[in-house]
Write an enzyme that holds these catalytic residues in place. Structure first.
Site, short mmCIF file in Angstrom:
data_model
loop_
_atom_site.label_atom_id
_atom_site.label_comp_id
_atom_site.label_asym_id
_atom_site.label_seq_id
_atom_site.Cartn_x
_atom_site.Cartn_y
_atom_site.Cartn_z
N GLU A 35 -10.07 28.70 0.22
CA GLU A 35 -8.86 28.06 -0.29
C GLU A 35 -7.64 28.97 -0.11
O GLU A 35 -6.54 28.49 0.20
CB GLU A 35 -9.04 27.69 -1.77
N CYS A 190 -4.31 9.28 7.32
CA CYS A 190 -2.99 9.03 6.72
C CYS A 190 -2.10 10.24 6.96
O CYS A 190 -1.61 10.89 6.03
CB CYS A 190 -3.15 8.74 5.23
N CYS A 197 -3.31 3.43 10.44
CA CYS A 197 -3.58 2.45 9.39
C CYS A 197 -4.74 1.53 9.74
O CYS A 197 -5.44 1.03 8.84
CB CYS A 197 -2.32 1.64 9.09
N CYS A 200 -7.86 2.98 8.27
CA CYS A 200 -7.78 3.43 6.88
C CYS A 200 -8.57 2.52 5.94
O CYS A 200 -8.39 1.30 5.96
CB CYS A 200 -6.32 3.47 6.43
N CYS A 206 -2.95 -0.89 0.21
CA CYS A 206 -1.91 0.14 0.31
C CYS A 206 -0.53 -0.46 0.03
O CYS A 206 -0.10 -1.39 0.71
CB CYS A 206 -1.94 0.76 1.70
#
Length: 288
Positions: A35, A190, A197, A200, A206
């Site tokens: 991270e 995205c 799209c 998605c 959405c």
């Protein structure tokens, strides 16, 4: 609010990338290191350096016992080298405060050097399996579009955690999957400039798509160009010091041919202030 968790989880199980930190048994220390490295750095650059880092320092105590200069050198070309110092300091704190074990509690994680809301919750969720909202840039973009009907998210804010909490399932294991899925969807589908799209799983619910894809603007602060910047000069100084076996070079010899002398001096001064470089008897060196 429409159910986003179920389609996100189903999509993730079929499409998630095979990344080291997602594999069984990777551990809390590996998750924490990954991270730190992934902040503003692409995955492809992180993976080989992450593996080398964990081979050299497989536990927080191993890193804590090393010199800060070793951490800065090992950081190589990941960028934003202060992260290397912060990670080293966090390792010392883990060794001294937590008997060498990465803490599980979010507040304890937040008390470590260099750890903010995202990293603390990412470790608690992905390493320990706890239920918390995890929000990175990709997650915020998914929520901005699917829930708020915006083309881009606004500046990061505390309410982002509330927005993510609102879509998390109560089931702890499933909430972990949904956290990872929102991040992955933002990274792969995205995306900021060319969202796909048609691929998605949230397309039928959405808010941005339903509104006709309006351009609602982007109010986030833009990062300055790297070429010709102070950041580039700082990186050049550190590259010289990392390359030298002793990490110690006469100050006048460090990027002596840099085209902007004032910028060179400013970069060196800022590195000293940040603790990334030490100036001793007319020489510059990595911290010891």
């Amino acid at each position: 609010m429409p159910d986003l968790a179920a389609p996100l989880a189903a999509w993730y199980r079929d499409n998630a990338r095979d990344l080291p930190w997602r594999r069984e048994g990777f551990g809390a220390w590996g998750t924490l290191v990954s991270e730190f490295m992934l902040q503003q750095t692409p995955v492809a650059r992180v993976i080989p350096l992450l593996e080398a880092w964990l081979t050299r320092w497989p536990t927080p105590a191993d890193l804590a016992d090393a010199a800060p200069a070793d951490a800065v050198r090992q950081w190589a070309n990941l960028g934003y080298p202060r992260r290397a110092l912060w990670l080293h300091r966090a390792a010392v704190e883990i060794r001294d405060r937590h008997d060498g074990d990465v803490p599980r509690d979010v507040d304890a994680l937040l008390a470590l050097t260099g750890i903010g809301d995202y990293t603390a919750r990412a470790v608690a969720v992905f390493a320990y399996g706890d239920r918390h909202p995890v929000v990175d840039t990709n997650t915020r973009r998914v929520l901005a579009r699917a829930v708020q009907g915006r083309s881009q998210p606004g500046p990061a804010a505390k309410r982002d955690l509330d927005d993510m909490t609102a879509i998390l399932p109560e089931d702890v294991d499933e909430s972990t999957v949904v956290n990872a899925a929102a991040m992955e969807l933002g990274a792969l589908v995205c995306t900021a400039r060319s969202p796909r799209c048609e691929a998605c799983p949230l397309a039928d619910r959405c808010a941005w798509r339903a509104a006709g894809y309006p351009d609602t603007g982007d109010t986030r602060t833009k990062q300055a160009r790297y070429e010709g910047s102070d950041r580039q000069a700082r990186g050049a100084v550190l590259k010289v010091l990392r390359a030298e076996t002793t990490h110690d070079v006469a100050a006048d010899e460090v990027i002596a041919d840099w085209p902007d002398r004032a910028q060179r001096d400013r970069a060196i001064d800022s590195l000293i202030v940040d603790g990334l470089v030490e100036a001793v008897d007319g020489r510059l060196r990595l911290p010891r």
